[in-house]
Motif scaffolding. Sequence first.
Motif, PDB file in Angstrom:
ATOM      1  N   GLN A  91       0.874  -1.171   0.000  1.00 46.09           N
ATOM      2  CA  GLN A  91       0.000   0.000   0.000  1.00 46.09           C
ATOM      3  C   GLN A  91       0.909   1.217   0.000  1.00 46.09           C
ATOM      4  O   GLN A  91       1.026   1.943   0.975  1.00 46.09           O
ATOM      5  CB  GLN A  91      -0.950  -0.024   1.187  1.00 46.09           C
ATOM      6  N   ASN A  93       2.851   4.522  -0.109  1.00 43.45           N
ATOM      7  CA  ASN A  93       2.473   5.900   0.187  1.00 43.45           C
ATOM      8  C   ASN A  93       3.622   6.875  -0.026  1.00 43.45           C
ATOM      9  O   ASN A  93       3.574   8.001   0.429  1.00 43.45           O
ATOM     10  CB  ASN A  93       1.928   6.018   1.613  1.00 43.45           C
ATOM     11  N   ASP A 120      -2.288   1.241  -3.375  1.00 39.81           N
ATOM     12  CA  ASP A 120      -1.487   2.386  -2.964  1.00 39.81           C
ATOM     13  C   ASP A 120      -2.324   3.242  -2.037  1.00 39.81           C
ATOM     14  O   ASP A 120      -3.526   3.072  -1.925  1.00 39.81           O
ATOM     15  CB  ASP A 120      -0.972   3.194  -4.159  1.00 39.81           C
ATOM     16  N   ALA A 121      -1.643   4.151  -1.373  1.00 41.86           N
ATOM     17  CA  ALA A 121      -2.330   5.073  -0.470  1.00 41.86           C
ATOM     18  C   ALA A 121      -2.064   6.499  -0.956  1.00 41.86           C
ATOM     19  O   ALA A 121      -1.691   7.374  -0.191  1.00 41.86           O
ATOM     20  CB  ALA A 121      -1.852   4.874   0.965  1.00 41.86           C
ATOM     21  N   GLY A 123       0.300   7.285  -3.253  1.00 43.91           N
ATOM     22  CA  GLY A 123       1.710   7.473  -3.585  1.00 43.91           C
ATOM     23  C   GLY A 123       1.935   7.637  -5.074  1.00 43.91           C
ATOM     24  O   GLY A 123       1.005   7.652  -5.866  1.00 43.91           O
TER      25      GLY A 123
END
Length: 195
Positions: A91, A93, A120-121, A123
Motif C-alpha cells: 500500500q 504511500n 497504494d495510499a 503514492g
Amino acid sequence: FPVTIYTAINFVQAVLWKIDKCIFVTNGGQTSPAIITIQNTGNPDGGDNCISNCTFQGSGTNTYLILHLSGGGLKMIASKFIGGSFGYSVQYNGNVGSGAVQVSGCSFEGASSAEVYLSDAGGNGFQSLAFSGCEFGGSASDLFSCNSATVTCVAINGCNFVGTNNGVVIRAGGGMNVSGNTFYNLGLWEYRDWE
C-alpha cells in the motif's frame, strides 16, 4: 521458537536489513495492523532488504502479515504466510516511485481477503514486482489482487493457484505478465490488463 506477538517489527527508516529463519505467530486477538511494517519515511525509494526462510502466521480482522508502505528493493525467499486478512500487502504511500520486489518459492494460504494485495495510499507508484515459483491457496476472496493504476510492471510466473474463489484479479495497473501458472479448483479466474 515461535513467539506470540502483536507487532514484531516496524521499520520506519531502515535500509539493507535482513530477516532470516524466524517464526512469527500472532495472538488470536491481534489488534495492530501488521506483524511487520516496511517503510522508509526518510527515503521512500531506499530499501535493498531481504526476508528469507521465515514463517508468518496471523489471525484477526483487517490484519496484515507484512505491510509494505514505502522503501523499495525487497526480496522474499522460501517463506510461509498463513492466515490474517492479507499475507503480503503493498500500500505504497511514498512521494517518489519505488519498486524492485522479488518473491520466489513462497507459500501463501489461509488469508481471509487476499494472499497478495497490491494497492497504494496516494503514492507515486510502485513498479517492478516479480512473483515466481510461489504457491497460493485457500478461500480468500482473491488469491492475488492488484487494485491500483500506479502499480506497474508485475510478473507472475510459474506459480500454483488452488482455492475456492478468484485466482489472479487485476482491476487496475499496467504492464502485467501472468504466464506459465497452474490454476485449479477456482470459482473464477479473472485477468484484466488496464494499460
